[in-house]
Design an enzyme around this catalytic site. Structure first.
Site, short mmCIF file in Angstrom:
data_model
loop_
_atom_site.label_atom_id
_atom_site.label_comp_id
_atom_site.label_asym_id
_atom_site.label_seq_id
_atom_site.Cartn_x
_atom_site.Cartn_y
_atom_site.Cartn_z
CE LYS A 167 -3.69 -2.27 2.67
NZ LYS A 167 -4.55 -2.08 3.83
CB ALA A 193 -1.96 0.51 8.83
CG ASP A 194 -3.63 -5.17 6.06
OD1 ASP A 194 -4.53 -4.85 5.19
OD2 ASP A 194 -3.49 -6.54 6.38
CB THR A 195 -5.52 -4.54 11.22
OG1 THR A 195 -4.99 -3.19 11.46
CG2 THR A 195 -5.77 -5.24 12.49
N GLY A 219 0.26 -4.39 10.83
CA GLY A 219 1.53 -3.94 10.13
C GLY A 219 1.38 -2.48 9.66
#
Length: 194
Positions: A53, A69-71, A106
């Site tokens: 991203k 970010a990633d979750t 992340g």
């Protein structure tokens, strides 16, 4: 002044940044394929997606700080992203009921100089045993929509949480402690670049 771009459409991430005095100059969600790879571990998934991203948005914004970010939520090796419908949300909540799961967050920051900093933050969350009535009421509330693990800790699901080990803001969508350290360590302070 150096711009700061959030590569996410998540209103929760915008609110979290605002909480610590950071207002993104632009919000540019990265349109990437978020499909998990075969046998990919939760930590690897969130790091790969956060980095993808950030890189996607950085291509056209070389002079800015990019935050991505990633979750994901995982029970053992089983990952739970965003539920697609009420039945899926109900199933996920039934699996999390009475158990401890991990929330993997992340984070990737790309600086105006092109430096990339990526980090995975892990928080343990223990849910109380949920009754069918509690699950039904939560699913009916629609709060599960768009949230990894089919719940948002900052809403009604706060009543499900018996214990947290680690970053609370990571569960919401962005570890503020980590993002502030990364930004501060790379010349960005309190919404002003130095």
């Amino acid at each position: 002044m150096t711009r700061l771009i959030l590569a996410s459409a998540s209103p929760r991430r915008v609110d979290l940044l605002k909480q610590v005095g950071i207002i993104p100059d632009a919000i540019l969600p990265a349109d990437i394929d978020e499909t998990e790879l075969k046998n990919e571990r939760p930590k690897d998934l969130v790091l790969r997606l956060a980095r993808s991203k950030a890189e996607h948005v950085a291509k056209d914004n070389k002079d800015a700080f990019i935050i991505a970010a990633d979750t994901t939520v995982a029970l053992g090796t089983r990952m739970f992203g965003k539920a697609q419908n009420e039945a899926e949300a109900r199933t996920i909540l039934q699996k999390l009921s009475g158990r401890t799961h991990k929330v993997y967050g992340g984070i990737c920051v790309i600086t105006p100089t092109g430096k990339t900093i990526a980090r995975c933050i892990t928080t343990q969350v223990k849910f109380k045993r949920l009754s069918d009535l509690e699950i039904g009421a939560y699913v009916a509330s629609q709060e599960w929509k768009g949230k990894a693990g089919a719940y948002g800790i900052q809403g009604l699901a706060a009543g499900f949480v018996a214990e947290i080990r680690g970053s609370y803001t990571n569960i919401v969508g962005l570890s503020l402690y980590d993002i502030m350290n990364i930004l501060g360590g790379n010349g960005y302070t309190h919404g002003q670049s130095t």
